[in-house]
Design an enzyme around this catalytic site. Structure first.
Site, PDB file in Angstrom:
ATOM      1  CD  GLU A   1      -4.507  -4.392   9.154  1.00 47.69           C
ATOM      2  OE1 GLU A   1      -4.602  -4.424   7.916  1.00 47.69           O
ATOM      3  OE2 GLU A   1      -4.998  -3.480   9.848  1.00 47.69           O
TER       4      GLU A   1
ATOM      5  CG  ASP B   1      -2.023  -1.120   1.045  1.00 48.53           C
ATOM      6  OD1 ASP B   1      -1.807  -2.031   0.220  1.00 48.53           O
ATOM      7  OD2 ASP B   1      -3.042  -1.099   1.748  1.00 48.53           O
TER       8      ASP B   1
END
Length: 754
Positions: free
Chosen positions: A724, A502
């Site tokens: 995460e 990302d």
């Protein structure tokens, strides 16, 4: 030159343009998935990861079952539970789940807990039963009762359901094209305290993805058996009309109640009904089998882990395999040759998901990591999952990277991420478990799975050829991620979503002549795996063997990507950019300012990208570059922390920098378990390889492995969740939770299974 000739010869230019213009066309060769005993064995399961507790069969349009609930307190608080959410419950985790026969889950709410479980009959795996226990947690917040809403939703217009009732529950009779006739009962156990309120609500034409809203909108004041007014569903007591597409049985029960749901296929003979003590016995058997198999596969007790640590590992694994879902629908796709998006071909997908609360759908690059774990448990599940993903391939060899199939999935995805571009790639991580599986197969395994492996080989070859045609750089043997925005003025560094990393910093000014070291390494891994697979299935594989050797050539790799101190991307890059505030009336935003002219150079960012030739085992054991990487890895001012490797070095200009006014740092500092796993795996590899760096690799392995295990376990103990990512400075879990996709790799790290 030879590399380019091989690459260009794969697909003629005009034919490719035609395929890119029609990205919705499927690859026409027979799919990898065919009906088999394993699919029947796993026909039913907890394949609805987007809800706290739900079951369904693996048919595209059939019946769905699930649970909603609502605690009853002195005052109505509006608490209503159904879809898995991040910040509703104190924790929710499958504590034990084998992916086939049973699952056991704990859901901890405010002042009470639910324990949900399901089991399937070993003699008839099309029968299953589920149980919901309502338990107090011993606090002042304990509600007086809980309303449970067990529902059946019909997806197909040809399905039929009929209802009858008893004083202790309901019986449902149904028939679908795929399942045939079935019978289901919903009732309390005989030792359960009296039901306070019960109702049966039915309706037609209710969209199943809006079922939560429908129930909440239809709650009305109703009177319980003791005269108390509570929110409830009004409906018939004992019957529903045949045309109903939703049936909701409400049972309002006090603490310590137990509700059982029994589903039986009426087309088969059975030895007994799974209820009461039969349920107890079967669940106990499956739990015992699970515990035995878990120790056999991961050997954590043998490695010295205590009971709490082993239970943590079981929960991490179980929430991954228990999060496997079944989805059906059409993706929305586009390409550079199309003016507007179009629907992809209809497809089904059997896949694990990164997070039940935030990402309850399939992600291509995540799934390779998921199957590293699952394949150690049950190779047949991984074969099915990988085959399902390969069946999503279009005629050009492209696979959409994010699978948004069906309305339930669609409603949880921001609009800007719905359309998938057929020009864009994603890391081909599926080659990680494929390589692992091939390396662990015995001759008899190869014979058994040869037809499936051969079908996979054809599709994987086309997939590789798509990368090797569409993602190449302008310089021979270089590769470039597509999809970066070269006109944005709002991003500090234009994102590379296609890489999976990302906002990880790349060249500040995207250009066609830049090239990326991580993509080159992924393709080296893919070619290496295809060479091995081609050899196993007896197919001509020379082109993949030659390509693997070429992309693994350490001298050529260093010529393209080695700075003298680390491996790096190459592109048009400015070393001095920032964000400054701008105003449009009352609106405040930020835009990028370039304080130093960009130049073509290696991108001088310290982080995960530098490690890829090392973490994908491309470097030779005696490579001097490996020694430099290992020597710098332990630098605490760079990537190393007490909790794992940080995604960007702490002394780097991009460390914890926002990418826009609103985009918090994602891959700019936080610790990610998937990359730490690859690093630990690589250290394990090099510590076993004779060479000048063997001893250093061994000491780093021991220290990094211990740091990651200790921190993920500590945060699980503190918060009840696996996360995460983890804070580089404090080790605290952050962002999405529970995140038992690739963060469940901690189970393999504990078991030293790489």
């Amino acid at each position: 030159k030879q590399w380019y000739q091989r690459r260009v010869a794969i697909t003629a230019g005009g034919e490719r343009d035609n395929l890119v213009a029609r990205p919705y066309l499927p690859f026409v060769e027979p799919g990898c998935c065919t009906a088999n005993e394993d699919q029947l064995t796993r026909l039913w399961g907890s394949y609805r990861p987007q809800v706290y507790f739900g079951l369904r069969p693996r048919f595209p349009e059939s019946v769905l079952f699930g649970l909603m609930w609502m605690p009853l307190r002195q005052e109505f608080t509006g608490e209503f539970r159904h879809t898995a959410e991040q910040n509703e419950l104190k924790s929710f985790m499958w504590t034990k789940h084998d992916g086939t026969h049973f699952g056991l889950q704990e859901l901890k709410d405010n002042g009470y807990e639910l324990e949900t479980s399901f089991v399937k009959a070993h003699y008839a795996l099309q029968d299953w039963s589920a149980r919901i226990k309502v338990l107090p947690s011993g606090t002042r917040q304990t509600p007086t009762a809980v309303s449970l809403f067990w529902y059946l939703g019909v997806e197909h217009s040809q399905s039929k359901v009929l209802i009858s009732g008893t004083d202790s529950g309901y019986a449902i009779y149904g028939e679908t094209v795929e399942l045939g006739k079935f019978h289901m009962t919903v009732r309390t156990r005989h030792e359960t305290p009296d039901i306070l309120y019960s109702s049966l609500h039915c309706n037609t034409g209710v969209p199943l993805h809006l079922l939560s809203d429908y129930v909440k909108q239809n709650l009305k004041p109703v009177k319980t058996m003791v005269g108390q007014m509570i929110p409830g569903l009004e409906g018939e007591r004992y019957q529903c009309s045949e045309g109903s597409n939703i049936i909701i049985a409400q049972l309002t029960v006090p603490m310590n109640a137990v509700v059982e749901v029994v589903y039986e296929n009426m087309n088969i003979k059975r030895q007994f009904t799974i209820e009461g003590t039969k349920y107890d016995d079967l669940l106990e058997k499956y739990i015992k089998d699970f515990d035995t198999k878990f120790e056999d596969k991961f050997q954590l007790k043998k490695k010295g882990f205590n009971t709490n640590q082993i239970n943590f590992a079981k929960a991490a694994f179980s929430n991954l395999i228990g999060g496997i879902g079944f989805f059906h629908g059409k993706s929305v796709v586009t390409s550079s040759k199309r003016d507007k998006p179009v629907y992809y071909f209809p497809a089904s997908l059997y896949t694990a998901v990164p997070s039940r609360s935030f990402f309850p759908r399939g992600f291509l690059w995540d799934e390779g990591f998921h199957q590293l774990v699952i394949s150690k448990w049950d190779r047949s599940i991984s074969f099915e999952v990988i085959a399902h993903w390969l069946n999503l391939m279009n005629a050009d060899g492209w696979i959409p990277r994010e699978q948004i199939l069906g309305n339930e999935a669609l409603m949880r995805v921001p609009e800007e991420f719905v359309v998938q571009n057929a020009d864009y790639a994603n890391p081909p991580t599926m080659f990680l478990p494929i390589e692992n599986i091939l390396n662990s197969m015995e001759p008899d395994d190869i014979i058994e799975h040869h037809p499936t492996l051969k079908k996979m080989y054809h599709r994987l070859s086309l997939w590789f050829n798509w990368y090797n045609t569409t993602q190449v750089g302008e310089k021979p043997t270089t590769y470039r991620w597509r999809g970066r925005n070269d006109t944005t003025t709002r991003e500090l560094n234009p994102k590379t979503l296609t890489s999976g990393l990302d906002d990880y910093p790349r060249a500040t000014h995207p250009t066609p002549d830049e090239y990326h070291v991580d993509l080159r390494c992924w393709l080296a891994l893919a070619a290496r795996s295809l060479s091995t697979l081609g050899d196993v299935v007896g197919t001509q594989f020379d082109k993949f063997k030659e390509t693997a050797q070429l992309l693994s050539d350490n001298r050529l790799l260093s010529e393209l990507h080695w700075t003298g101190s680390y491996f790096a991307d190459y592109g048009l890059h400015s070393e001095n950019v920032g964000l400054r505030e701008i105003r449009f009336g009352d609106h405040v935003d930020k835009e990028r300012v370039v304080r130093k002219l960009p130049k073509r150079q290696f991108v001088p960012v310290q982080g995960y990208i530098n490690l890829f030739p090392f973490i994908l085992n491309i470097l030779e054991p005696d490579a001097p570059e490996l020694g430099v990487i290992l020597s710098s890895l332990r630098n605490t001012t760079n990537l190393w922390s007490k909790f794992g490797l940080c995604s960007v070095g702490k002394n780097d200009n991009y460390y914890l920098k926002y990418n826009t006014a609103h985009d918090a740092p994602y891959w700019r500092g936080p610790i990610w378990i998937n990359i730490n796993f690859l690093a630990i795996r690589a250290l394990h590899h090099y510590r076993r390889m004779p060479g000048p760096h063997q001893e250093l690799a061994g000491s780093l392995y021991t220290e990094l492995r211990g740091a990651v295990i200790q921190n993920v376990y500590r945060e699980y103990t503190r918060t009840g969740y696996i996360w995460e990512q983890y804070n580089c400075e404090t080790g605290r879990g952050q962002s999405v939770h529970p995140f038992t996709g690739w963060s469940s790799l901690v189970t393999l790290i504990m078991g030293e299974l790489y």
